[in-house]
Write a protein that holds these residues in place. Structure first.
Motif, PDB file in Angstrom:
ATOM      1  N   VAL A 154       0.823  -1.300  -0.081  1.00  0.00           N
ATOM      2  CA  VAL A 154      -0.067  -0.102   0.157  1.00  0.00           C
ATOM      3  C   VAL A 154       1.039   1.197   0.162  1.00  0.00           C
ATOM      4  CG1 VAL A 154      -1.687   1.376   1.211  1.00  0.00           C
ATOM      5  CG2 VAL A 154      -1.907  -1.246   1.237  1.00  0.00           C
ATOM      6  N   GLY A 155       0.436   2.116  -0.910  1.00  0.00           N
ATOM      7  CA  GLY A 155       1.471   3.466  -0.941  1.00  0.00           C
ATOM      8  C   GLY A 155       0.973   4.619  -1.564  1.00  0.00           C
ATOM      9  N   ASP A 156       1.524   5.722  -1.407  1.00  0.00           N
ATOM     10  CA  ASP A 156       1.169   7.016  -2.167  1.00  0.00           C
ATOM     11  C   ASP A 156       2.311   7.582  -2.811  1.00  0.00           C
ATOM     12  OD1 ASP A 156      -0.057   9.507  -2.497  1.00  0.00           O
ATOM     13  OD2 ASP A 156      -0.125   9.946  -0.321  1.00  0.00           O
ATOM     14  N   VAL A 157       2.174   7.725  -4.158  1.00  0.00           N
ATOM     15  CA  VAL A 157       3.389   8.811  -4.780  1.00  0.00           C
ATOM     16  C   VAL A 157       3.046  10.325  -4.548  1.00  0.00           C
ATOM     17  CG1 VAL A 157       4.038   9.029  -6.914  1.00  0.00           C
ATOM     18  CG2 VAL A 157       3.343   6.756  -6.480  1.00  0.00           C
ATOM     19  N   GLN A 158       4.128  10.661  -4.554  1.00  0.00           N
ATOM     20  CA  GLN A 158       3.886  12.303  -4.223  1.00  0.00           C
ATOM     21  C   GLN A 158       3.634  12.882  -5.148  1.00  0.00           C
ATOM     22  OE1 GLN A 158       6.895  14.119  -5.721  1.00  0.00           O
ATOM     23  NE2 GLN A 158       5.970  15.927  -5.159  1.00  0.00           N
ATOM     24  N   GLY A 159       2.786  13.865  -5.193  1.00  0.00           N
ATOM     25  CA  GLY A 159       2.082  14.726  -6.097  1.00  0.00           C
ATOM     26  C   GLY A 159       1.010  13.992  -6.818  1.00  0.00           C
ATOM     27  N   LYS A 160       0.641  14.567  -7.962  1.00  0.00           N
ATOM     28  CA  LYS A 160      -0.943  14.291  -8.460  1.00  0.00           C
ATOM     29  C   LYS A 160      -0.662  14.224  -9.973  1.00  0.00           C
ATOM     30  CE  LYS A 160      -3.984  16.590  -4.937  1.00  0.00           C
ATOM     31  NZ  LYS A 160      -3.059  17.006  -4.277  1.00  0.00           N
ATOM     32  N   GLY A 161      -1.681  14.041 -10.609  1.00  0.00           N
ATOM     33  CA  GLY A 161      -1.706  13.970 -12.239  1.00  0.00           C
ATOM     34  C   GLY A 161      -0.946  12.626 -12.595  1.00  0.00           C
ATOM     35  N   LEU A 162      -0.763  12.899 -14.123  1.00  0.00           N
ATOM     36  CA  LEU A 162      -0.497  11.329 -14.860  1.00  0.00           C
ATOM     37  C   LEU A 162       0.916  11.025 -14.434  1.00  0.00           C
ATOM     38  CD1 LEU A 162      -1.636  12.329 -18.551  1.00  0.00           C
ATOM     39  CD2 LEU A 162      -2.730  10.608 -16.656  1.00  0.00           C
ATOM     40  N   GLY A 163       2.007  12.075 -13.850  1.00  0.00           N
ATOM     41  CA  GLY A 163       3.042  11.464 -13.607  1.00  0.00           C
ATOM     42  C   GLY A 163       3.047  10.554 -12.290  1.00  0.00           C
ATOM     43  N   ALA A 164       2.115  10.995 -11.509  1.00  0.00           N
ATOM     44  CA  ALA A 164       2.140   9.993 -10.163  1.00  0.00           C
ATOM     45  C   ALA A 164       1.464   8.684 -10.284  1.00  0.00           C
ATOM     46  CB  ALA A 164       1.304  10.711  -9.260  1.00  0.00           C
ATOM     47  N   VAL A 165       0.344   8.905 -11.331  1.00  0.00           N
ATOM     48  CA  VAL A 165       0.210   7.266 -12.008  1.00  0.00           C
ATOM     49  C   VAL A 165       0.908   6.575 -12.462  1.00  0.00           C
ATOM     50  CG1 VAL A 165      -1.682   6.325 -13.495  1.00  0.00           C
ATOM     51  CG2 VAL A 165      -2.300   8.578 -12.252  1.00  0.00           C
TER      52      VAL A 165
END
Length: 400
Positions: free
Chosen positions: A176-187
């Motif tokens: 389980v995790g969370d990539v910093q930031g938003k948008g397609l780069g995070a995806v």
């Protein structure tokens, strides 16, 4: 997109499965005719009938809008002809109604084209979401689980939060995790990490090796982004990696990459597992050593609850943060048996976050709960083909 498909997409304009998008335009037409026929010559409003195809263009299909355009012209001619010659609206308004009908049909065609494009984009987003957060059976590899994913960007339906379960010959691993930031780069970063987890989680015997593979993958992803000249070359991700070994049914292994500490929820209360003593994925070189692997006792009746910072950073109107542990503890005290079930636990936290924040999510929000099954048959089995799951706060189903 056909008119039938369009109508099905607008649930508010359906009654008992039948489309009623045409009703407002028809009522408007009848109302204009009745008012015009039942008022004096000083209040002629038959030219207002141009509003009928215009209204249809906003909520109906092209063919229905065209039918209303023709009906408006015919009705205008019939009603206007019923008046004596000196009181008729005349040719000018007739041309106005006809031209308005043509423009309404064109507007409906443009609107439907845009809607088809939007639906196509939504299908792409749905496919992306199912690739990143693949559907999981509710009971899989000796584990019972439930998850809910709420994207801060409702239209995007997918963001940087991720979770997955990977069975293998060395036990079942959970990430389980969370990539910093938003948008397609995070995806994109989330997809890269999940791809590595699905391979390393299956093949590698030691959980520490899986953790190292994830760190290397994040660094490689950043290098690739930097080489492409993109501005997300310093992106990182917090995560919790958990290992359920078949030979140790009362112990779990955890590696925490700067993530929110998991909660063990059982009938006796709520306790916190080791916190994020490691740096996030992508920043491990600053620590000089990978985060340690903790072996933590976990009773058979305890459920692991994992959340992303979208949960703990949810604020109310006064700016106070949501605290899942006390909320879950109160629920467990009231219903010890029910609230330790993964599905009930996830729903409790999801509803608590939405209630606390008033439905205003500032970040992607993930709630994931998992526990061992009473009988861990197939804990090291291969992935079943064609596995699927439902959306929402359901077993294994992400929601946007």
């Amino acid at each position: 997109m056909t008119e039938t498909e369009y109508g099905r997409g607008r649930q508010l304009l359906r009654v008992r499965g039948r489309g009623i998008a045409w009703v407002p335009s028809l009522l408007l037409l009848v109302g204009i005719v009745l008012v015009d026929l039942n008022t004096t010559e000083r209040f002629r409003i038959i030219s207002w009938i141009v509003l009928v195809p215009g209204t249809a263009a906003a909520i109906c299909g092209v063919w229905t809008t065209g039918a209303f355009a023709v009906l408006a012209v015919v009705t205008y001619f019939a009603v206007d002809s019923a008046w004596p010659g000196e009181y008729r609206a005349g040719l000018g308004d007739f041309v106005l109604v006809g031209l308005g009908g043509i423009l309404a049909v064109l507007a409906a065609a443009v609107r439907e084209r845009k809607e088809r494009q939007t639906l196509h984009i939504m299908r792409i987003a749905e496919t992306t979401r199912r690739t990143v957060l693949r559907p999981l059976p509710p009971c899989w590899a000796g584990l019972e689980h439930a998850g809910v994913y709420l994207a801060a960007d409702v239209e995007a339906r997918v963001g940087g939060d991720f979770y997955d379960i990977q069975p293998g010959p060395h036990g079942t691993r959970v990430l389980v995790g969370d990539v910093q930031g938003k948008g397609l780069g995070a995806v994109e970063a989330a997809a890269a990490l999940l791809g590595t987890f699905r391979e390393a989680g299956y093949h590698e015997e030691d959980l520490a090796t899986v953790a190292e593979r994830l760190e290397v993958r994040m660094l490689r992803h950043r290098m690739h982004c930097t080489a492409l000249g993109r501005d997300d070359g310093d992106r990182f991700a917090t995560a919790v990696l958990i290992g359920f070994r078949a030979d140790c049914p009362d112990v779990v292994e955890t590696v925490n990459f700067g993530h929110e500490a998991p909660l063990a929820v059982g009938p006796r209360g709520v306790r916190e597992l080791p916190s994020g003593d490691g740096l996030p994925l992508g920043l491990g070189e600053l620590a000089g050593a990978p985060p340690p692997v903790h072996r933590v006792p976990l009773a058979a009746d305890e459920t692991l609850l994992l959340v992303t910072d979208g949960v703990t950073e949810a604020r109310d109107r006064d700016g106070a943060f949501y605290a899942p542990a006390p909320d879950v503890a109160r629920a467990v005290a009231a219903e010890p048996g029910l609230c330790t079930e993964p599905l009930s636990l996830v729903r409790r936290v999801r509803d608590g976050v939405l209630r606390h924040s008033g439905g205003r999510l500032g970040d992607d929000t993930t709630v994931f709960a998992v526990r061992r099954l009473a009988q861990e048959a197939g804990a090291g089995a291969e992935e079943p083909a064609g596995a699927g799951g439902d959306e929402g706060a359901e077993p294994g189903g992400p929601r946007s």
